[in-house]
Design a protein around this motif. Sequence first.
Motif: not given
Length: 296
Positions: A200-203, A209-212, A214-218, A222-227
């Motif tokens: 979708a061309g989103l950052d 940073d936004v959805i983590s 709220g309810a989508a956080g896990s 937290e530990n795997r998104h960057a890699t």
Amino acid sequence: MSNRISTVAFIGLGVMGYPMAGHLARAGLTVRVFNRTAAKAETWAKEHGGSHHPTPREAAEGADLVLVCVGNDDDVRQVTSGDDGALHGMAEGSLLVDHTTASADLALKLDAACRERGIGFIDAPVSGGQQGAENGALTVMCGGSERDFARAVTTLEHFAKAVTLMGPAGSGQLTKMVNQICIAGLVQGLAEGLHFAEQAGLDQQRVIDVISKGAAGSWQMENRHATMIEDEYEHGFAVDWMRKDLGICLEQARRLQARLPVTALVDQFYADVQVMGGGRWDTSSLLRRLRAVGHL
């Protein structure tokens, strides 16, 4: 043998067992180790001051508590019940704790074999990965008697942030299956979300940073998104091991007549990753599979 735990044997010094045994040595316990690759056991003993032994049986001799952390059911059987297995060196009144993620059936058989010898048994698979083992912050799910658990828990807390008795023998392994079932769906959902954001061309980082918050956080987010965003998977919990674990889950589900459609699907996605050559990639490599499919 006294209820006091002062001498322990640790069987299996892989990415989890090596630091786990290290925590026990730093806590002042006498630690006797065995590893299939003897050089690793020698290195551990030099680093931590314990002793290394050529067989599980010899490592277990004189130990109040024997801990096992190996690869799969066959490995557990070999190091516990084989000709030079730990059970042959353990004294009546000692205690065996298996940290391997294995089948509940094996836990029940080990429990019976230990009872015949007057030895306590706890199946105690762990969650938290290599990072958790190194930081002494594992979660340990235990199956066994309250008496055996009470004897072991203080020792296990040297490398764990949470040690919980889930029920009789086999209950620890069944709880670990629930853990892996939940992780499989979470990682696939995270992979799909990041893939969608990318298309979708989103950052992607800004999205996380936004959805983590709220309810989508896990933990996975937290530990795997960057890699995952960087397409880096030479770390973490290998796909090969996850497929082993999910195979155990799916077999147990068939016996229980429990339906695991998402787990079965994600298991097949991991099979695709293995075909891509990613057997040793981290489980978060499900995103690389989606990127590959998107370019076919």
